[in-house]
Design a protein around this motif. Structure first.
Motif, mmCIF file in Angstrom:
data_model
loop_
_atom_site.group_PDB
_atom_site.id
_atom_site.type_symbol
_atom_site.label_atom_id
_atom_site.label_comp_id
_atom_site.label_asym_id
_atom_site.label_seq_id
_atom_site.Cartn_x
_atom_site.Cartn_y
_atom_site.Cartn_z
ATOM 1 N N PHE A 1 0.816 -1.210 0.000
ATOM 2 C CA PHE A 1 0.000 0.000 0.000
ATOM 3 C C PHE A 1 0.855 1.267 0.000
ATOM 4 N N ASN A 2 2.138 1.088 -0.008
ATOM 5 C CA ASN A 2 3.035 2.235 0.032
ATOM 6 C C ASN A 2 3.160 2.869 -1.353
ATOM 7 N N LYS A 3 3.030 4.179 -1.418
ATOM 8 C CA LYS A 3 3.166 4.913 -2.681
ATOM 9 C C LYS A 3 4.616 5.331 -2.850
ATOM 10 N N GLN B 1 1.136 8.012 2.924
ATOM 11 C CA GLN B 1 1.512 6.619 3.111
ATOM 12 C C GLN B 1 0.533 5.959 4.077
ATOM 13 N N TYR B 2 0.318 4.674 3.862
ATOM 14 C CA TYR B 2 -0.648 3.937 4.682
ATOM 15 C C TYR B 2 -0.020 2.634 5.130
ATOM 16 N N LEU B 3 -0.165 2.319 6.391
ATOM 17 C CA LEU B 3 0.287 1.053 6.963
ATOM 18 C C LEU B 3 -0.932 0.311 7.488
ATOM 19 N N PRO B 4 -1.096 -0.962 7.151
ATOM 20 C CA PRO B 4 -2.247 -1.727 7.658
ATOM 21 C C PRO B 4 -2.068 -2.071 9.127
ATOM 22 N N LEU B 5 -2.408 -1.128 9.976
ATOM 23 C CA LEU B 5 -2.276 -1.280 11.425
ATOM 24 C C LEU B 5 -3.658 -1.281 12.060
ATOM 25 N N LEU B 6 -3.836 -2.156 13.020
ATOM 26 C CA LEU B 6 -5.084 -2.236 13.770
ATOM 27 C C LEU B 6 -4.759 -2.316 15.269
ATOM 28 N N PRO B 7 -5.685 -1.905 16.140
ATOM 29 C CA PRO B 7 -5.443 -2.005 17.590
ATOM 30 C C PRO B 7 -5.264 -3.454 18.034
ATOM 31 N N ASP B 8 -4.343 -3.637 18.908
ATOM 32 C CA ASP B 8 -4.073 -4.968 19.439
ATOM 33 C C ASP B 8 -5.198 -5.375 20.397
ATOM 34 N N ASN B 9 -5.608 -6.632 20.286
ATOM 35 C CA ASN B 9 -6.710 -7.099 21.145
ATOM 36 C C ASN B 9 -6.314 -7.098 22.608
ATOM 37 N N GLU B 10 -5.072 -7.426 22.902
ATOM 38 C CA GLU B 10 -4.634 -7.494 24.290
ATOM 39 C C GLU B 10 -4.351 -6.115 24.865
ATOM 40 N N ASN B 11 -3.681 -5.300 24.078
ATOM 41 C CA ASN B 11 -3.351 -3.946 24.540
ATOM 42 C C ASN B 11 -3.911 -2.948 23.516
ATOM 43 N N MET C 1 0.797 -4.847 13.189
ATOM 44 C CA MET C 1 0.732 -5.002 11.740
ATOM 45 C C MET C 1 -0.142 -6.206 11.403
ATOM 46 N N VAL C 2 -1.075 -6.013 10.488
ATOM 47 C CA VAL C 2 -1.995 -7.084 10.095
ATOM 48 C C VAL C 2 -1.839 -7.383 8.609
ATOM 49 N N MET C 3 -0.626 -7.341 8.125
ATOM 50 C CA MET C 3 -0.386 -7.606 6.711
ATOM 51 C C MET C 3 -0.802 -9.028 6.337
ATOM 52 N N HIS C 4 -0.593 -9.977 7.239
ATOM 53 C CA HIS C 4 -0.942 -11.360 6.930
ATOM 54 C C HIS C 4 -2.453 -11.538 6.800
ATOM 55 N N SER C 5 -3.231 -10.630 7.442
ATOM 56 C CA SER C 5 -4.684 -10.724 7.336
ATOM 57 C C SER C 5 -5.223 -10.012 6.103
ATOM 58 N N VAL C 6 -4.423 -9.163 5.528
ATOM 59 C CA VAL C 6 -4.869 -8.375 4.379
ATOM 60 C C VAL C 6 -4.481 -9.041 3.067
ATOM 61 N N MET C 7 -3.299 -9.671 3.031
ATOM 62 C CA MET C 7 -2.804 -10.266 1.797
ATOM 63 C C MET C 7 -2.358 -11.702 2.070
ATOM 64 N N PRO C 8 -2.549 -12.609 1.103
ATOM 65 C CA PRO C 8 -2.058 -13.985 1.282
ATOM 66 C C PRO C 8 -0.540 -14.009 1.296
ATOM 67 N N GLU D 1 -13.204 -14.029 9.931
ATOM 68 C CA GLU D 1 -13.057 -12.656 10.419
ATOM 69 C C GLU D 1 -11.996 -11.950 9.575
ATOM 70 N N VAL D 2 -12.454 -10.972 8.833
ATOM 71 C CA VAL D 2 -11.567 -10.242 7.920
ATOM 72 C C VAL D 2 -11.584 -8.773 8.323
ATOM 73 N N PRO D 3 -10.446 -8.169 8.570
ATOM 74 C CA PRO D 3 -10.433 -6.727 8.901
ATOM 75 C C PRO D 3 -10.815 -5.887 7.698
ATOM 76 N N LEU D 4 -11.561 -4.855 7.967
ATOM 77 C CA LEU D 4 -12.047 -3.968 6.908
ATOM 78 C C LEU D 4 -10.975 -2.897 6.637
ATOM 79 N N ILE D 5 -10.259 -3.071 5.567
ATOM 80 C CA ILE D 5 -9.234 -2.102 5.185
ATOM 81 C C ILE D 5 -9.410 -1.797 3.699
ATOM 82 N N THR D 6 -9.851 -0.615 3.404
ATOM 83 C CA THR D 6 -10.029 -0.181 2.010
ATOM 84 C C THR D 6 -9.149 1.035 1.778
#
Length: 465
Positions: free
Chosen positions: A59-61, A113-123, A129-136, A149-154
């Protein structure tokens, strides 16, 4: 200071002005795509060198660097200072390691620039980084498509439309309004910088005298007294002119006329006298006879037929420059400022004064307009003309153009029929499709086949609101 060569033959280097602080050369090269991408850019296989700060993030330009030619030397400078005597000047030893002819500079803007980051469930305060959830992770990663469960990242592919820096300076509307109708504009020089541009108004006053600096500009452009007097005489004879009419009547070049006109006339940008030059001191709102000088904007809209004769002004000028001897007698000359009823217009758009339309019917219509009553004022849109007058004139001019084309195609078909009769030697009898005294078949003189030719032709005046 001594300068020494490091060897008999100098090495050639390439300069990359990296937009960042380099702490690790390997990581720096990875942001450029590796040594392979750099070599391809230097060899000319790619025109630009891409820089990605997060090279593992799709996702980096990228920021693109342009290659350019620049000469330089790579120097090694060693400085020796005396530890015992601090007052002693240092000694410099300079070695020339090589030279450079090419280099890359990154002068374009860096996109968002955009980084696929989401809040951590524990903290919740930390991001992961949730790159593994966004791309195979691989081609055979089938578990990626079986997720529930798929994170919504558009993310859009491109945030900014341009990567070049624009130095336009915007200015605000400094009117005394409450700010609800503010307008942003660009501070650029107007193409009418030597003219007094006046928007039409029924209340405001118009310029009465020119700018004193205009006389100095005429001296710089070497405008002669004879040229100045020619234009002055034209404005004394008529207070309102079009630019093309002044060029035609005065015979002065465009560059000279461009300097002379601002000393004699101001320019209307809107209103009934739009695109006209009006003599200083003359107010068309107070003179009923100024109706003859109002703007008549006539445009041809067509699909076929007339397109082979009339084109836009730039195309007509290019054709004349390419072949000056190729003149169509059916069309008016491109520099002719008037409209005659026996020829087609000079271009697809013609801006004329009503007095420039040399048709007795239209001039009679202008003459028969009744004088306004005492205290009547000029209309902001129609001037001194009644409502719908311009539409009637456009319809008359359109009918004249259509009749000209009908006569032209009739003559062409007559000529073709005569040539056909001469070549085949056919002679028709008087009672069976006989040839008339002029050698033209009687049944050909009707307008049926002429109308068929003009069916696809749309000649209509476009009204400018």
């Amino acid at each position: 200071m001594s300068i020494q060569l490091s060897g008999t033959s100098l090495s050639e280097f390439a300069v990359i002005q990296y937009p960042g602080l380099v702490k690790d050369v390997n990581k720096m090269l990875s942001t450029l795509g590796g040594i392979t991408k750099v070599s391809q850019a230097l060899e000319g296989d790619t025109k630009r060198l891409e820089l990605r700060y997060h090279y593992e993030n799709p996702f980096n330009k990228s920021v693109c660097g342009e290659i350019n030619k620049r000469a330089g030397l790579l120097l090694s400078v060693k400085v020796r200072r005396s530890k015992k005597d601090r007052s002693k000047p240092p000694q410099y030893k300079v070695d020339i390691l090589g030279y450079t002819n090419t280099g890359f500079t990154f002068e374009s803007m860096c996109d968002f620039q955009y980084l696929p980051l989401l809040p951590d469930n524990e903290n919740k305060r930390e991001l992961k980084m949730v790159m593994h959830s966004v791309m195979p992770q691989s081609v055979i990663d089938l578990d990626f498509f079986n997720r529930t469960e798929v994170p919504l990242i558009t993310v859009p592919t491109v945030f900014a439309r341009n990567d070049n820096v624009h130095d336009n300076i915007f200015r605000g509307d400094f009117s005394k309004e409450d700010g609800q109708h503010e307008v942003l504009g660009v501070c650029q020089k107007s193409s009418y910088e030597n003219r007094d541009i006046v928007p039409f108004s029924t209340v405001d006053s118009f310029p009465a005298r020119p700018d004193p600096q205009i006389i100095k500009r005429m001296k710089v452009k070497y405008v002669s007294d004879e040229q100045f007097e020619k234009v002055k005489k034209l404005f004394e004879e008529c207070p309102v002119w079009t630019r093309i009419a002044l060029l035609y009547e005065s015979g002065i070049s465009k560059d000279k006329l461009k300097c002379i006109i601002p000393s004699m006339a101001y320019y209307f940008s809107t209103g009934p006298w739009r695109t006209m030059y009006v003599r200083y001191g003359y107010d068309p709102r107070k003179d009923f006879s100024s109706r003859y000088y109002q703007t008549f904007d006539f445009r041809l809209r067509f699909r076929s037929g007339i397109a082979e004769f009339v084109s836009d002004r730039k195309t007509s000028i290019k054709k004349r420059q390419k072949n000056p001897y190729e003149i169509n007698t059916l069309v008016q000359d491109i520099d002719y400022p008037y409209f005659d009823e026996h020829k087609l217009p000079r271009s697809r758009q013609c801006i004329l004064r009503y007095c420039d339309i040399r048709m007795p019917k239209i001039q009679e219509m202008l003459e028969k307009i009744p004088s306004p009553l005492a205290g009547a004022t000029c209309n902001e849109r129609t001037g001194w003309l009644p409502s719908g007058f311009d539409s009637q004139v456009r319809q008359i001019v359109s009918n004249v153009i259509k009749d000209l084309l009908k006569n032209h195609y009739r003559k062409e078909h007559i000529h073709a029929e005569l040539e056909s009769c001469e070549n085949t030697g056919q002679e028709a009898e008087d009672d069976e499709g006989a040839v008339s005294d002029e050698g033209v078949p009687d049944d050909f003189m009707n307008d049926d086949n002429i109308e068929e030719i003009l069916d696809d032709m749309q000649i209509e005046a476009e009204e400018i609101n």
